[in-house]
Design a protein around this motif. Sequence first.
Motif, mmCIF file in Angstrom:
data_model
loop_
_atom_site.group_PDB
_atom_site.id
_atom_site.type_symbol
_atom_site.label_atom_id
_atom_site.label_comp_id
_atom_site.label_asym_id
_atom_site.label_seq_id
_atom_site.Cartn_x
_atom_site.Cartn_y
_atom_site.Cartn_z
ATOM 1 N N ALA A 88 10.189 1.766 -5.803
ATOM 2 C CA ALA A 88 10.759 2.597 -6.709
ATOM 3 C C ALA A 88 11.678 4.144 -5.552
ATOM 4 C CB ALA A 88 10.072 4.388 -7.373
ATOM 5 N N THR A 89 11.392 4.493 -4.107
ATOM 6 C CA THR A 89 11.906 4.868 -2.966
ATOM 7 C C THR A 89 12.741 4.319 -2.561
ATOM 8 O OG1 THR A 89 9.422 5.351 -2.247
ATOM 9 C CG2 THR A 89 10.970 6.102 -0.496
ATOM 10 N N SER A 94 0.558 -1.501 0.127
ATOM 11 C CA SER A 94 0.361 -0.264 -0.149
ATOM 12 C C SER A 94 0.749 1.059 0.334
ATOM 13 C CB SER A 94 -0.881 0.005 0.876
ATOM 14 O OG SER A 94 -1.599 1.112 1.192
ATOM 15 N N ALA A 95 1.047 2.480 -1.003
ATOM 16 C CA ALA A 95 0.927 3.391 -0.731
ATOM 17 C C ALA A 95 1.024 4.882 0.433
ATOM 18 C CB ALA A 95 1.086 4.221 -2.349
ATOM 19 N N ILE A 129 9.517 6.794 3.134
ATOM 20 C CA ILE A 129 11.025 6.827 3.541
ATOM 21 C C ILE A 129 10.568 5.817 4.938
ATOM 22 C CG2 ILE A 129 12.690 8.215 3.956
ATOM 23 C CD1 ILE A 129 12.107 10.024 2.226
ATOM 24 N N ARG A 130 9.796 6.033 5.817
ATOM 25 C CA ARG A 130 9.605 5.565 7.109
ATOM 26 C C ARG A 130 9.537 3.785 6.618
ATOM 27 N NH1 ARG A 130 5.740 7.786 8.847
ATOM 28 N NH2 ARG A 130 4.318 6.170 8.962
ATOM 29 N N LEU A 175 10.893 1.907 4.559
ATOM 30 C CA LEU A 175 11.852 1.052 4.482
ATOM 31 C C LEU A 175 12.514 0.028 5.651
ATOM 32 C CD1 LEU A 175 13.878 3.973 2.374
ATOM 33 C CD2 LEU A 175 12.332 2.087 1.529
ATOM 34 N N PHE A 176 12.488 1.095 6.798
ATOM 35 C CA PHE A 176 12.773 0.515 8.307
ATOM 36 C C PHE A 176 12.058 -0.102 8.925
ATOM 37 C CE2 PHE A 176 15.613 4.182 6.588
ATOM 38 C CZ PHE A 176 16.869 3.632 6.958
ATOM 39 N N GLN A 177 10.495 -0.241 8.263
ATOM 40 C CA GLN A 177 9.445 -1.109 9.791
ATOM 41 C C GLN A 177 9.885 -2.118 9.144
ATOM 42 O OE1 GLN A 177 5.834 1.157 7.810
ATOM 43 N NE2 GLN A 177 6.150 2.613 10.063
ATOM 44 N N ASP A 178 9.067 -3.536 9.387
ATOM 45 C CA ASP A 178 8.560 -4.824 9.668
ATOM 46 C C ASP A 178 9.619 -5.869 9.072
ATOM 47 O OD1 ASP A 178 6.272 -4.426 8.958
ATOM 48 O OD2 ASP A 178 6.079 -3.741 7.132
ATOM 49 N N GLY A 179 11.079 -5.335 9.957
ATOM 50 C CA GLY A 179 12.608 -5.237 9.782
ATOM 51 C C GLY A 179 13.381 -5.449 8.912
#
Length: 452
Positions: free
Chosen positions: A376-377, A237-238, A243-244, A246-250
């Motif tokens: 893409a991010t 989901s967008a 950016i945040r 990228l550091f979630q869900d391990g």
Amino acid sequence: MQQIDVHKLSDGARFNRFHAGVLFWCAIIIICDGYDLAVAGIALPSIMKEMGVTAQNAGFMVSSALFGMMFGAIFLGTVADKIGRRLAIAICIGLFSVFTAAAGFATDPYTFSAMRFLAGLGIGGVMPNVVAQMTEFSPRKIRSTMVTLMFSGYAVGGMLAALLGKGLIEAHGWSSVFLAAGVPVLLIPFILKAMPESMPFLIKAGRVGELKAILARMEPSYRAGSGDRFTIPAADSAAGAPIRKLFQDGRGFSTVMFWITFFMCLFMVYALSSWLTKLMAGAGYSLGSALTFVLVLNFGAVIGAVGGGWLADRFNIKHVLIGMYTLAGVSITLLGHKVPTEVLFLLVGLAGASTIGTQIVTYAYAGQFYPMAIRATGIGWASGVGRSGAILAPIVIGTLVGMQLPLEQNFMAMAIPAAIAVVAVSLIRPSRSSAASPASAVHGTTEQIEAV
């Protein structure tokens, strides 16, 4: 009424004309991108002579484009998830075509550097977007092959620059190879018409008709219904701050390892791309022979990219990358030693396969690691952080060249990052990747849109 998971539909689709079209246009874009990036290294000896700049200052001139690439990769990669990938790609093409051509009119290092910085925004921004595009629309079983085959266009662009460079520079001066780079701007209308839009973006925007048309072309067995509901896994989901995520869900630790890997890989790629011609010319080879080394370097890159992608689809892509980075360290180190010319050409080809080719496989790995909506991010930030390595490489190697160190020490400096990349890739946790964590879809946490 049927519920369609567009991610699964893309994964299971069989290769057809739709996929070939996406591959064609993405490859054309990357060929143009590769040409625009390679021209600086091809023309560097002539630019240094005409403008009267030192090796260290020339390193800063080359790095100006790479500095722009860092910002372009980060911001245009992120913006694409907001404005649509197709428009972001068109903006990038316009930037790198127009301003690379403009650099050909420069008569001093400052104007040249400014134009190359602006071109770098587009060069850097287009890479994560086309990788994300190719990853999204490739069948899962051949995804690595598709991405690396597309990205081998980068090396084709480098070969094109090397082939045209000698004749154009001798006949019309160094500026001619930059002016030729303005041609791709003419492709923008065709790309906007032919390129499909990202599916999560269409779901978020409620553009149901366009989404149905793409799905029907991507998977001909799909039959659109008036009450179809389109879903993507919650991880894709967008919504929220990309950016945040990228550091979630391990994913945090592996994200940092990707950043280190990209830094080291891009240091090697741009150290070789920027200084191979000059180093070989300094070792006693003619300009024509030195440019032949660039041609061999990029030919090796095509072999490494396609071969690496083929291996990655059949074996563990992480293990393939570890082997390729190991080969990079060995081959680049041996370039600094006196060997027969035939062996030297082989080593240059291996260096191209294991640096430029490995960079392409690394992009493919990052594309598979991140969920679709932040792909893409994720690639953009990895590429953008990696650009700091690309920026440093021409300056560091230029400083070493200016110090007139032995040839083997220059190549040793280029090879050290390979060992660090091996460690970083080894520490990436593939269990945290999007492909390995479909649980969110199983538990029903999806974003959906209903056709009306």
